[in-house]
Write an enzyme that holds these catalytic residues in place. Structure first.
Site, PDB file in Angstrom:
ATOM      1  CG  ASP A   1      -1.979   0.869   1.537  1.00 34.11           C
ATOM      2  OD1 ASP A   1      -2.147   1.340   0.627  1.00 34.11           O
ATOM      3  OD2 ASP A   1      -1.620   1.569   2.861  1.00 34.11           O
TER       4      ASP A   1
ATOM      5  CG  ASP B   1      -2.153   7.817   0.639  1.00 34.43           C
ATOM      6  OD1 ASP B   1      -1.372   7.740  -0.227  1.00 34.43           O
ATOM      7  OD2 ASP B   1      -3.361   8.345   0.105  1.00 34.43           O
TER       8      ASP B   1
END
Length: 420
Positions: A200, A202
């Site tokens: 991922d 963020d």
């Protein structure tokens, strides 16, 4: 243990099971210096013994070298070997211990795992608790190896006799209670064969939430935060919340993209993680509920193999407040992991996924190893393992990669310390 001197020497042609062969455990310990290992085996070579096993460890400049060898044949030869080894050890100011016995180590139980323990610090109390739970689960600690001493202390236990997934469940609660991270990975060649890592973006690869960086330039941080909170309460699903937040960006000049790119802060250890994986032959990708305007730039700057995210629509040099193309949501991230694996020619069992939020759960569950990085409790509970220190490169230890290997991979290419 039995005294090998009381056992009749073998004669040529005798058929003896390896477990019944008389052996000697030769242990040398003292201040480390070059040539100890060569010197010991040069001494043993004069007696025609075979090497059954070797273990060596150096801690704070002190060496312990253990050699398991077959007992020499011939009356009185073992005594001569003992005297010679003790004399050699004394000549180099070392100590020697020799123990007679039969065969090798007992067979290891079925169910083998690598148990990696990360602590900052790693206390004796937490180590004792983890070791006791391994024993209580029917496991035996065969070897212990330090992977790193900074920025965290990382040690690896080679465990046999306990089913890996059951052991993971047993250790998870204790790890949380003790404030350490514990990862249990089944032993086998597939551990080193995990050749695709997808993470991922963020709050995982970067420290920021990209939508909030854009919102700051639009002057709507509070509104974006309110929509995010509604999504977390379950009042909006990801797609609804994405459209609601992006709509607040309508009218922003496209030049804001460059400003946001400049504001993005990589998580500590992110560059080291990616550089090490790449030099070790892994492929690396990112998936994000954020925006390609940022992830494409990260892909280029960091040399990533794959990147996918949502795309902000731009018309006449301004953001329209809409996204174009398929939405990258929770299910989309898992689908992209599968797609990246297919393109890389890597089975899902040899993939690693890293994330922090509920939006990453499908991806973490689909991967061969799902790692929750400084994640929400629901994600930590569902993932294969969790890392709760703020250094992304600690994930490397879960793959059995040592700090020394990381530093070698970090060395300039072509230098003496580089791996490739």
């Amino acid at each position: 243990m039995n005294d090998a001197s009381q056992i009749s020497p073998l004669t040529p042609g005798d058929a003896v099971h390896p477990a019944d062969v008389p052996t000697l455990l030769v242990k040398i310990f003292g201040k480390d210096r070059p040539g100890i290992t060569a010197g010991l085996f040069d001494t043993l070579a004069a007696y025609g013994v075979d090497v059954v096993d070797i273990e060596q460890v150096v801690t704070r400049g002190r060496i312990v070298l253990c050699a398991l060898v077959t007992a020499p044949q011939g009356r009185g030869v073992e005594g001569e070997l003992r005297a010679t080894v003790h004399s050699w050890a004394e000549s180099i100011r070392m100590e020697a211990e020799i123990i007679s016995g039969i065969g090798d180590n007992r067979p290891r139980g079925e169910g083998r795992s690598h148990v990696t323990v990360l602590g900052k610090p790693l206390t004796a109390e937490s180590t004792a608790a983890i070791a006791a739970l391994i024993t209580g689960a029917g496991g035996n600690i065969d070897r212990i190896f330090r992977l790193a001493k900074y920025p965290v202390t990382a040690v690896e236990f080679a465990v046999s006799g306990a089913e890996p997934y059951a052991l993971r469940s047993v250790l998870a609660l204790e790890a949380a209670a003790r404030g350490v991270d514990v990862a249990v990975v089944p032993a086998g060649l597939q551990r080193r064969a995990q050749r695709l890592v997808v993470m991922d973006v963020d709050s995982t690869m970067i420290q920021d939430e990209v939508i909030e960086l854009f919102a700051a330039h639009a002057g709507c941080e509070a509104e974006v935060a309110e929509v995010t909170a509604a999504a977390m309460r379950g009042e909006l699903d990801f797609e609804q919340s994405l459209h609601a937040r992006v709509s607040l960006l309508a009218g922003l000049d496209v030049s804001v993209v460059d400003k946001v790119r400049a504001e993005v802060r990589l998580t500590p250890g992110a560059r080291t993680l990616i550089r090490t994986l790449k030099r070790l032959g892994y492929q690396v990708g990112v998936v994000s509920g954020g925006f390609t305007q940022v992830t494409d730039d990260l892909k280029e700057r960091l040399g990533l193999d794959f990147a996918a995210a949502n795309t902000l629509e731009v018309v006449d040099g301004r953001l329209t407040g809409k996204v174009v193309g398929p939405i990258v949501d929770r299910a989309g991230k898992a689908a992209l992991l599968r797609s990246f694996a297919a393109q890389a020619g890597v089975p899902l069992s040899q993939t690693v996924a890293i994330g922090d939020g509920a939006n990453d759960l499908d991806m973490l569950n689909a991967a061969g190893l799902g790692v929750a990085f400084n994640a929400k409790p629901v994600v930590r509970e569902a993932a294969d393992t969790a890392v709760n220190v703020p250094f992304l490169d600690t994930v490397l230890y879960l793959l059995g990669i040592t700090r020394e290997e990381i530093e070698a991979a970090d060395a300039p290419e072509g230098s003496q310390g580089a791996l490739f």
